[in-house]
Design an enzyme around this catalytic site. Structure first.
Site, short mmCIF file in Angstrom:
data_model
loop_
_atom_site.label_atom_id
_atom_site.label_comp_id
_atom_site.label_asym_id
_atom_site.label_seq_id
_atom_site.Cartn_x
_atom_site.Cartn_y
_atom_site.Cartn_z
N ASP A 121 0.56 -0.98 -0.04
CA ASP A 121 -0.01 0.02 0.11
C ASP A 121 0.83 1.31 -0.03
O ASP A 121 0.50 2.29 -0.39
CB ASP A 121 -0.86 0.14 1.37
CG ASP A 121 -0.19 -0.02 2.63
OD1 ASP A 121 0.87 0.10 2.42
OD2 ASP A 121 -0.94 0.00 3.54
N HIS A 122 1.90 1.25 0.07
CA HIS A 122 2.83 2.35 0.49
C HIS A 122 3.70 2.92 -0.97
O HIS A 122 4.21 4.13 -0.88
CB HIS A 122 3.87 2.01 1.49
CG HIS A 122 3.60 2.60 2.91
ND1 HIS A 122 2.47 1.94 3.56
CD2 HIS A 122 4.00 3.30 3.86
CE1 HIS A 122 2.41 2.47 4.63
NE2 HIS A 122 3.15 3.18 4.90
N ASP A 186 3.90 -0.73 11.26
CA ASP A 186 3.31 0.36 11.15
C ASP A 186 2.67 1.10 12.40
O ASP A 186 1.89 0.20 12.96
CB ASP A 186 2.41 0.33 9.99
CG ASP A 186 1.92 1.79 9.45
OD1 ASP A 186 2.55 2.13 8.37
OD2 ASP A 186 0.98 2.47 10.12
N ARG A 480 -1.92 12.17 10.31
CA ARG A 480 -0.46 12.78 10.82
C ARG A 480 -0.12 13.85 9.75
O ARG A 480 -0.67 13.93 8.65
CB ARG A 480 0.60 11.63 10.66
CG ARG A 480 1.73 12.01 11.14
CD ARG A 480 2.88 10.80 11.32
NE ARG A 480 2.20 10.08 12.38
CZ ARG A 480 2.48 8.51 12.66
NH1 ARG A 480 3.27 8.06 11.65
NH2 ARG A 480 2.26 8.02 13.84
N SER A 679 6.18 7.53 13.01
CA SER A 679 6.00 6.25 12.36
C SER A 679 6.79 5.18 12.84
O SER A 679 7.74 5.61 13.72
CB SER A 679 6.68 6.17 10.79
OG SER A 679 6.90 5.21 10.22
N ARG A 681 8.72 3.27 11.76
CA ARG A 681 10.05 2.87 10.68
C ARG A 681 11.18 2.42 11.48
O ARG A 681 11.69 3.43 12.26
CB ARG A 681 10.12 3.84 9.72
CG ARG A 681 10.55 5.17 10.06
CD ARG A 681 10.51 6.08 8.85
NE ARG A 681 9.10 6.36 8.63
CZ ARG A 681 8.70 7.44 7.91
NH1 ARG A 681 9.48 8.39 7.40
NH2 ARG A 681 7.42 7.47 7.61
#
Length: 802
Positions: A121-122, A186, A480, A679, A681
């Protein structure tokens, strides 16, 4: 030295397999949770370490997932003890899955120990819209998709291709189940809390723990109770609940807490509305958010073809899936904190710009726009993202679009209106029920079923404000809004609000427009006022299934080869980080003293850099490029050389870090409050580690980032006196040389590490400071540090068990 708990990984795998509802292969949908096992575990914990004390819902789910309650001798202490948990499931999106899979490949495991899914999806950039953007993503990211698909086939992972939907919407539709525990790579994984699941955002290394059958560690969270009273008024939206709560708590007010909602107002909310609220709990730093099981959850499960789970969960409603009766009777005695929100008086809200906790109620927005000098013109209005792309969200917004069409009105001149469906199921249902037509009739462009503009995948370079880096306002139903996040322009101001408010802003073209009080003008020049939005919780005709091409690939091929070209610029096999040498850190330099907000977007930018998520060396070139330097008047991505004779004398942060690495000079980051918010990440921890960082010393950390640093063998420390000692490092930090005392004695009982800080000018030490710091590492986390990373420890354990 790497054997832990005197048991083989094979034994752990068997225990995980017995807890999971899966037979071990990839799943299209979750199976009925093993509530019998959960209740059995919870009963054992209650009768032993918990001494039969009443529990909140969050505590019940946590304790039902304790990995080995028999080894525990006392009740966990919130904020101090570490829990070892057995998650039921893992979900990953394509940007973070790349590094997680690269790490999992080094674990030696032949398949995942728990049901796992990957969602593409990213990497879909929003530009032309829908299928065209998906097709282009295959052209630009085919190498990544084929890598993830092959890894999914090899390790028994469900693979959802680009265009199928956003991870959190797909998890809610297919995998979320009340009372279960899921890890997701995520930060908005808590979205599934709207279906009573304890869903926690983590870095890829944490996900690898669960996938590789290693008990997952979590510091025992406190529980913040949010008491909901009444019900929402006609213009009210579940989004307004979390916008208001973010305004109360701030971006770090929920750190260390699970947010648990309770009260009579809960039953008035839809399942997808509760998911919206849980989704944005990430913006206050909460570990996760959760709602008790309600009839609306049962309705949603049935509508999404999971009636078997609904029946099983309904049988658990009064017991496992709600707080104990004593908690409901006297919540102040059992929740660590309580916030009261009256839904009936809650106004629509706007949060922003540049931070998701800057709350303004709708009635005060016009005055705020004028007072702050914000651009009143709305250059873009965006509905969708994982936060607000449910059928209820879109049907309510569409009711306003139909009103506008009836008056001959379209989106305001100069305002772009974009809609991102959350999944192929939502898109197909939206098309069938006329919602898409309602949006397109007023000038909307429907984008792909993907994250798109919410995460910076938005090709908006031809817009004058972006091209010229001018100030402009956008409104979105996203979660965000950090500076430069959406379109790369640091002067684009994103105001977060509900889909209904986004639609009204699109029609008026003004940030100050209040649909509850202000009028629009129809195509004949006559004023009219929008009636309150209406919509359906669920589609009356059920959800359309969508196109078969977007169903998940469930093709387990253990012998499958995973392609990584040696010439690839986007994928790079990982090399293990070096283990700790057993000595104190000596003569480390300060790369940068970070001033103010420094999110994971600042540490590891997304946008155009997303294409390098699987190539650590290339991605490291963006390390801390968004960080403001406290020693250079807040200038961004600029530092001074800390070593005489080393070129360059002044450079970008990643260039200087690389110069230190090549010279063999270890370095540290000094950080402000809530370092690493945003995030999940893990690249924001891996990149500094790759470039030679040995410590990050902060006034405070965001939860996920602190854990990610630990996972990668970086020592995270917090100042014992944050409001004093941080400022030692804001004046000419390039002159400072740091040594440690206490690293060789790291232990849970030894939380103190001292920094001996020398200020050296022209080769002469002119002053020395001793700065006391604290670490928060558990015994297992100290093991990660000593091994060089958590992955090193997993690989060594796996090798020892062969």
């Amino acid at each position: 030295m790497f054997r832990r708990q005197q048991q083989s990984l094979q034994g752990i795998v068997r225990r995980y397999a017995s807890a999971a509802a899966s037979g071990g292969g990839p799943q299209a949908r979750a199976e009925v949770p093993n509530y019998g096992l959960f209740n059995q575990r919870l009963a054992k914990a209650r009768s032993t370490i918990l001494e039969n004390r009443p529990l909140t819902l969050a505590q019940k789910i946590l304790y039902a997932h304790l990995h080995d309650v028999d080894s525990m001798t006392a009740a966990p202490v919130a904020g101090e003890s570490y829990l070892k948990l057995s998650p039921d499931r893992v979900a990953m999106q394509d940007a973070s899955a790349q590094m997680a899979i690269l790490q999992f490949m080094l674990s030696g495991m032949k398949q995942t120990a728990v049901p796992t899914s990957i969602h593409c999806d990213h990497l879909v950039e929003a530009y032309e819209g829908a299928d065209l953007d998906v097709a282009r993503s295959w052209q630009t990211s085919r190498e990544i998709y084929e890598f993830l698909q092959a890894a999914s086939q090899k390790y028994g992972i469900a693979f959802w291709k680009p265009g199928s939907g956003i991870i959190h919407q797909l998890v809610l539709e297919n995998y979320a189940a009340p009372g279960t525990l899921m890890l997701g790579t995520d930060s908005h994984t808590p979205n599934a809390g709207g279906l009573g699941m304890l869903a926690i955002g983590v870095g890829g290394a944490d996900a690898v723990d669960a996938m590789a059958a290693i008990p997952w560690e979590l510091k025992a969270p406190r529980v913040l109770g949010v008491h909901l009273h009444g019900s929402l008024h006609a213009w009210g939206s579940p989004k307004d609940v979390i916008l208001a709560l973010a305004g109360k708590l701030s971006v770090r007010g929920g750190t260390g807490y699970i947010i648990e909602y309770f009260g009579e107002g809960v039953d008035s909310l839809s399942c997808t509305g509760m998911a919206t609220i849980c989704n944005m709990g990430a913006e206050v730093g909460a570990t996760t958010s959760v709602f008790p099981y309600t009839p609306s959850m049962a309705r949603y499960l049935k509508a999404t073809r999971r009636a078997d789970i609904a029946a099983a969960a309904t049988a658990q409603q009064a017991g496992y899936l709600s707080a104990d009766a004593q908690v409901a009777a006297d919540p102040a005695q059992f929740y660590d904190e309580i916030v009261d929100i009256d839904l009936s008086t809650l106004e629509p809200g706007y949060n922003g710009p540049f931070t998701p906790d800057l709350y303004t109620s709708r009635s005060k927005m016009a005055d705020k726009v004028a007072a702050e000098g914000w651009s009143d013109h709305v250059s873009a209005a965006l509905i969708g993202s994982c936060t607000n792309s449910s059928y209820q969200d879109l049907s309510r917004a569409a009711s306003l679009a139909r009103q506008a069409s009836a008056h001959g009105l379209k989106v305001a001149k100069g305002t772009e209106f974009l809609v991102s469906p959350g999944s192929e199921q939502i898109r197909a249902t939206m098309e069938r029920d006329g919602i898409q037509e309602a949006f397109e009739s007023i000038g909307a462009k429907v984008l792909a079923n993907a994250c798109g503009p919410c995460i910076g995948q938005w090709n908006r370079d031809d817009h004058p404000a972006v091209r010229n880096r001018e100030s402009n306002s956008i409104v979105s139903s996203f979660n965000r809004n950090f500076r430069a996040r959406n379109d790369g322009n640091p002067n684009t101001m994103n105001f977060l609000t509900s889909p209904e408010m986004v639609l009204s802003a699109a029609l008026s073209g003004r940030l100050s427009f209040n649909p509850l009080a202000d009028e629009l003008t129809d195509n004949k020049g006559r004023p009219f006022r929008l009636e309150p939005p209406t919509g359906n919780e669920l589609p009356a005709a059920g959800y359309a299934e969508g196109r078969d091409e977007y169903l998940p690939l469930l093709d387990h091929q253990p012998s499958k080869q995973i392609p990584i070209s040696p010439e690839s610029m986007r994928l790079q096999p990982l090399e293990a980080f070096a283990p700790w040498n057993g000595q104190e850190f000596g003569d480390s330099r300060v790369l940068v003293t970070v001033q103010g907000k420094c999110t994971t977007d600042h540490i590891s930018a997304a946008g155009k850099w997303l294409k390098y998520k699987g190539h650590l060396e290339n991605l490291a070139r963006n390390t801390l490029i968004g960080a403001a330097n406290a020693a250079l008047d807040g200038r961004v991505n600029e530092v001074r050389n800390a070593v005489d004779g080393l070129e360059p004398a002044q450079a970008s942060i990643p260039d200087m870090a690389l110069a230190y690495k090549k010279a063999g000079i270890p370095w540290v980051v000094i950080a402000d409050y809530n370092y690493g918010e945003g995030s999940a990440r893990e690249h924001a921890a891996m990149q500094p580690r790759f470039l030679g960082c040995n410590m990050v010393i902060a006034r405070s950390f965001a939860r996920i980032h602190e854990t990610n640093l630990k996972k990668q063998g970086v020592l995270p420390l917090v100042f014992a006196r944050p409001d004093e000692d941080y400022f030692i490092f804001t004046k000419n930090p390039h002159e400072l040389v740091i040594r440690t005392q206490g690293v060789v004695d790291l232990g849970e009982a030894n939380p103190t590490v001292s920094l001996i800080v020398d200020r050296v000018q022209n080769g002469t030490n002119i002053e020395t400071h001793t700065v006391q710091c604290k670490h928060t590492m558990s015994a297992d986390q100290i093991g990660w540090f000593k091994a060089g990373s958590a992955l090193n420890l997993i690989a060594a354990q796996q090798k020892a068990d062969l």
